[in-house]
Scaffold this motif. Structure first.
Motif, mmCIF file in Angstrom:
data_model
loop_
_atom_site.group_PDB
_atom_site.id
_atom_site.type_symbol
_atom_site.label_atom_id
_atom_site.label_comp_id
_atom_site.label_asym_id
_atom_site.label_seq_id
_atom_site.Cartn_x
_atom_site.Cartn_y
_atom_site.Cartn_z
ATOM 1 N N ASN A 63 0.836 -1.210 0.000
ATOM 2 C CA ASN A 63 0.000 0.000 0.000
ATOM 3 C C ASN A 63 0.870 1.258 0.000
ATOM 4 O O ASN A 63 0.627 2.211 0.734
ATOM 5 C CB ASN A 63 -0.955 -0.007 1.204
ATOM 6 C CG ASN A 63 -2.095 0.982 1.048
ATOM 7 O OD1 ASN A 63 -2.395 1.415 -0.065
ATOM 8 N ND2 ASN A 63 -2.724 1.351 2.140
ATOM 9 N N ASN A 64 1.941 1.218 -0.832
ATOM 10 C CA ASN A 64 2.859 2.350 -0.994
ATOM 11 C C ASN A 64 3.618 2.697 0.285
ATOM 12 O O ASN A 64 4.128 3.819 0.416
ATOM 13 C CB ASN A 64 2.107 3.593 -1.495
ATOM 14 C CG ASN A 64 1.532 3.410 -2.877
ATOM 15 O OD1 ASN A 64 2.121 2.707 -3.702
ATOM 16 N ND2 ASN A 64 0.382 4.001 -3.147
ATOM 17 N N VAL A 65 3.705 1.770 1.222
ATOM 18 C CA VAL A 65 4.475 1.961 2.454
ATOM 19 C C VAL A 65 5.491 0.830 2.563
ATOM 20 O O VAL A 65 5.150 -0.337 2.359
ATOM 21 C CB VAL A 65 3.566 1.987 3.700
ATOM 22 C CG1 VAL A 65 4.399 2.183 4.952
ATOM 23 C CG2 VAL A 65 2.525 3.087 3.574
ATOM 24 N N ALA A 66 6.738 1.166 2.848
ATOM 25 C CA ALA A 66 7.800 0.169 2.963
ATOM 26 C C ALA A 66 7.864 -0.359 4.389
ATOM 27 O O ALA A 66 7.879 0.415 5.348
ATOM 28 C CB ALA A 66 9.145 0.771 2.563
ATOM 29 N N ARG A 91 -0.239 -1.422 12.810
ATOM 30 C CA ARG A 91 -1.339 -2.183 13.399
ATOM 31 C C ARG A 91 -1.772 -3.270 12.430
ATOM 32 O O ARG A 91 -2.049 -3.012 11.260
ATOM 33 C CB ARG A 91 -2.511 -1.248 13.708
ATOM 34 C CG ARG A 91 -3.676 -1.936 14.419
ATOM 35 C CD ARG A 91 -4.852 -0.991 14.607
ATOM 36 N NE ARG A 91 -4.501 0.163 15.430
ATOM 37 C CZ ARG A 91 -4.299 1.376 14.954
ATOM 38 N NH1 ARG A 91 -4.408 1.617 13.651
ATOM 39 N NH2 ARG A 91 -3.984 2.386 15.755
ATOM 40 N N HIS A 92 -1.806 -4.522 12.932
ATOM 41 C CA HIS A 92 -2.238 -5.661 12.120
ATOM 42 C C HIS A 92 -2.623 -6.798 13.070
ATOM 43 O O HIS A 92 -2.027 -6.935 14.147
ATOM 44 C CB HIS A 92 -1.106 -6.114 11.178
ATOM 45 C CG HIS A 92 -1.552 -7.088 10.141
ATOM 46 N ND1 HIS A 92 -1.615 -8.448 10.373
ATOM 47 C CD2 HIS A 92 -1.974 -6.901 8.858
ATOM 48 C CE1 HIS A 92 -2.032 -9.057 9.268
ATOM 49 N NE2 HIS A 92 -2.265 -8.137 8.338
ATOM 50 N N ILE A 123 3.950 -14.597 5.677
ATOM 51 C CA ILE A 123 3.816 -13.265 6.286
ATOM 52 C C ILE A 123 3.833 -12.188 5.215
ATOM 53 O O ILE A 123 3.038 -11.239 5.253
ATOM 54 C CB ILE A 123 4.943 -13.044 7.311
ATOM 55 C CG1 ILE A 123 4.866 -14.092 8.431
ATOM 56 C CG2 ILE A 123 4.872 -11.643 7.896
ATOM 57 C CD1 ILE A 123 6.011 -14.018 9.411
ATOM 58 N N VAL A 124 4.725 -12.316 4.239
ATOM 59 C CA VAL A 124 4.822 -11.316 3.169
ATOM 60 C C VAL A 124 3.514 -11.251 2.377
ATOM 61 O O VAL A 124 2.996 -10.164 2.096
ATOM 62 C CB VAL A 124 6.014 -11.644 2.246
ATOM 63 C CG1 VAL A 124 6.028 -10.710 1.036
ATOM 64 C CG2 VAL A 124 7.333 -11.531 3.002
ATOM 65 N N LYS A 125 2.958 -12.397 2.038
ATOM 66 C CA LYS A 125 1.696 -12.417 1.286
ATOM 67 C C LYS A 125 0.560 -11.828 2.110
ATOM 68 O O LYS A 125 -0.292 -11.098 1.579
ATOM 69 C CB LYS A 125 1.357 -13.851 0.872
ATOM 70 C CG LYS A 125 2.272 -14.415 -0.204
ATOM 71 C CD LYS A 125 1.854 -15.823 -0.601
ATOM 72 C CE LYS A 125 2.736 -16.375 -1.713
ATOM 73 N NZ LYS A 125 2.361 -17.746 -2.093
ATOM 74 N N GLU A 126 0.534 -12.117 3.418
ATOM 75 C CA GLU A 126 -0.511 -11.574 4.281
ATOM 76 C C GLU A 126 -0.434 -10.048 4.323
ATOM 77 O O GLU A 126 -1.461 -9.358 4.227
ATOM 78 C CB GLU A 126 -0.364 -12.155 5.690
ATOM 79 C CG GLU A 126 -1.259 -11.518 6.740
ATOM 80 C CD GLU A 126 -2.727 -11.775 6.507
ATOM 81 O OE1 GLU A 126 -3.055 -12.713 5.756
ATOM 82 O OE2 GLU A 126 -3.561 -11.031 7.069
ATOM 83 N N PHE A 127 0.770 -9.513 4.450
ATOM 84 C CA PHE A 127 0.930 -8.060 4.521
ATOM 85 C C PHE A 127 0.620 -7.393 3.181
ATOM 86 O O PHE A 127 0.183 -6.242 3.153
ATOM 87 C CB PHE A 127 2.351 -7.711 4.960
ATOM 88 C CG PHE A 127 2.599 -7.969 6.413
ATOM 89 C CD1 PHE A 127 3.837 -7.723 6.971
ATOM 90 C CD2 PHE A 127 1.599 -8.458 7.232
ATOM 91 C CE1 PHE A 127 4.076 -7.947 8.318
ATOM 92 C CE2 PHE A 127 1.821 -8.702 8.573
ATOM 93 C CZ PHE A 127 3.051 -8.444 9.122
ATOM 94 N N GLN A 128 0.880 -8.088 2.072
ATOM 95 C CA GLN A 128 0.556 -7.508 0.773
ATOM 96 C C GLN A 128 -0.942 -7.559 0.483
ATOM 97 O O GLN A 128 -1.479 -6.655 -0.146
ATOM 98 C CB GLN A 128 1.343 -8.218 -0.323
ATOM 99 C CG GLN A 128 2.843 -7.939 -0.276
ATOM 100 C CD GLN A 128 3.618 -8.716 -1.304
ATOM 101 O OE1 GLN A 128 3.106 -9.676 -1.889
ATOM 102 N NE2 GLN A 128 4.865 -8.331 -1.538
ATOM 103 N N GLU A 129 -1.620 -8.618 0.922
ATOM 104 C CA GLU A 129 -3.061 -8.709 0.708
ATOM 105 C C GLU A 129 -3.836 -7.851 1.699
ATOM 106 O O GLU A 129 -4.837 -7.232 1.337
ATOM 107 C CB GLU A 129 -3.507 -10.171 0.832
ATOM 108 C CG GLU A 129 -2.954 -11.061 -0.268
ATOM 109 C CD GLU A 129 -3.307 -12.520 -0.063
ATOM 110 O OE1 GLU A 129 -2.924 -13.350 -0.903
ATOM 111 O OE2 GLU A 129 -3.981 -12.825 0.950
ATOM 112 N N ARG A 130 -3.398 -7.813 2.941
ATOM 113 C CA ARG A 130 -4.024 -6.993 3.979
ATOM 114 C C ARG A 130 -2.943 -6.113 4.602
ATOM 115 O O ARG A 130 -2.330 -6.492 5.599
ATOM 116 C CB ARG A 130 -4.716 -7.873 5.019
ATOM 117 C CG ARG A 130 -6.018 -8.492 4.538
ATOM 118 C CD ARG A 130 -6.550 -9.516 5.508
ATOM 119 N NE ARG A 130 -5.781 -10.747 5.456
ATOM 120 C CZ ARG A 130 -6.017 -11.722 4.566
ATOM 121 N NH1 ARG A 130 -6.980 -11.579 3.686
ATOM 122 N NH2 ARG A 130 -5.297 -12.820 4.556
#
Length: 357
Positions: A63-66, A91-92, A123-130
């Motif tokens: 979401n455009n955040v590193a 927050r997640h 974890i990477v896929k989870e953060f990219q999807e949500r």
């Protein structure tokens, strides 16, 4: 003549084997640890090794955040689970207050024969999807002290939040003057004078004056305008108008400074975009190098190179038997080719034992 060549090669190989010092074999835990680290590199191309075999870092954009995932491996890993933290604070559902990943099923159920690379990829896929939601700046400064570990690489900055209140003085550089926040009028701070419901002044009026006051609207207006409360409101209004004029002048005087700082901010974000492109190019190169120097690629190249050396030595032996090559040239070239072939076979065998290929 071909019968004495193997004996020469065998004797030289045995002599060289006596000179090589014996290396203690790796333990099962060390082999499994190395295999887990290899899986991390195979599943994720942008892995950076911070401390050898103990700390790794992955940079991802959502979401455009590193964000950066910091992976810590204890001495007892893979018997112990890996510890993964996230930076910057966000927050997640998978992240606790200490910015540690605690909700990933693959990490929570991690065992010796699990795949570290697959768990981190989850974890990477989870953060990219949500995508995680970064905290506001004020909350972020309070949370940084609760995070363990040092962070040497900083993620790409995000656009400033317009809801964050700036401090009274901000130093933007050694040669810059402190920035003073514009003076703003504080709304809802004016205390209105108390309106009286009784007017003692009317007791001094005669009956006829009271009747005239009742029937004359102009006289009522003059009476109201002469009240102390109304006079106080007029004085306050005049003072507020003067204050507003002073504030307007002060803010207008800061217009050049504001424009100058706005241009600096635009330049900084332009430089940020250039740096981001350089980082992307560096990550692409890193991904290529990791693919090129992976264990499987090295093993395959060694196997091909060994076959080529064997083929060249066989061709040279056939040329020698056909009297196309002299004995001196044959001995020198043939011995060199066989040395290269045996050296590559030893390396292949070592890779096969260390990595379970």
């Amino acid at each position: 003549m071909a019968n004495w060549l193997p004996s020469i090669l065998t004797s030289q190989t045995q002599d060289r084997s006596h000179q090589i010092p014996s290396i203690p074999p790796a333990t099962a835990l060390q082999l499994q640890r190395q295999k887990q680290i290899e899986s991390l590199l195979q599943y994720n191309f942008n892995v950076t090794e911070i401390a050898k075999s103990t700390e790794y870092r992955i940079i991802l954009t959502s979401n455009n955040v590193a964000f950066q995932l910091n992976i810590y491996l204890s001495q007892q890993f893979p018997d112990d689970k890996p510890k993964i933290t996230v930076f910057p604070p966000c927050r997640h559902p998978w992240i606790n207050e200490q910015m540690m990943v605690t909700g990933c099923p693959a990490i929570n159920g991690f065992m010796v024969h699990s795949s570290l690379g697959a768990a981190v990829q989850q974890i990477v896929k989870e953060f990219q999807e949500r995508p995680p939601q970064p905290y506001q700046q004020s909350h972020q400064s309070q949370t940084l002290t609760d995070i363990s570990g040092s962070y040497n690489n900083y993620p790409a900055p995000t656009m400033p939040d317009t809801n964050v209140q700036m401090s009274r003085s901000i130093n933007t550089g050694d040669n810059d003057t402190p920035y003073s926040q514009p003076i703003l009028f504080k709304a809802n701070t004016y205390s209105k004078p108390k309106i009286q419901t009784k007017f003692p002044k009317l007791h001094s009026y005669s009956r006829s004056e009271l009747q005239d006051l009742r029937s004359n609207d102009k006289a009522i207006d003059e009476f109201i305008q002469d009240l102390d409360e109304v006079q106080k409101v007029k004085e306050d209004l005049e003072q507020m108008l003067k204050d507003c004029a002073e504030i307007a002048k002060t803010n207008l005087a800061k217009a050049p400074e504001l424009e100058s700082r706005r241009q600096k901010l635009i330049e900084l974000y332009s430089n940020r975009d250039e740096y981001q492109k350089k980082i992307d190019i560096a990550f692409d190169k890193q991904r290529e190098y990791l693919q090129h120097y992976s264990v499987d690629a090295i093993y395959t190249n060694l196997r091909v190179a060994t076959a080529e050396a064997d083929e060249k030595s066989e061709d040279l032996a056939e040329k020698f038997l056909d009297s196309k090559v002299g004995i001196d040239v044959f001995l020198q070239q043939f011995m060199d080719l066989r040395k290269i072939s045996h050296s590559r076979r030893i390396k292949m065998e070592r890779i096969r034992q260390d990595h379970g290929l």
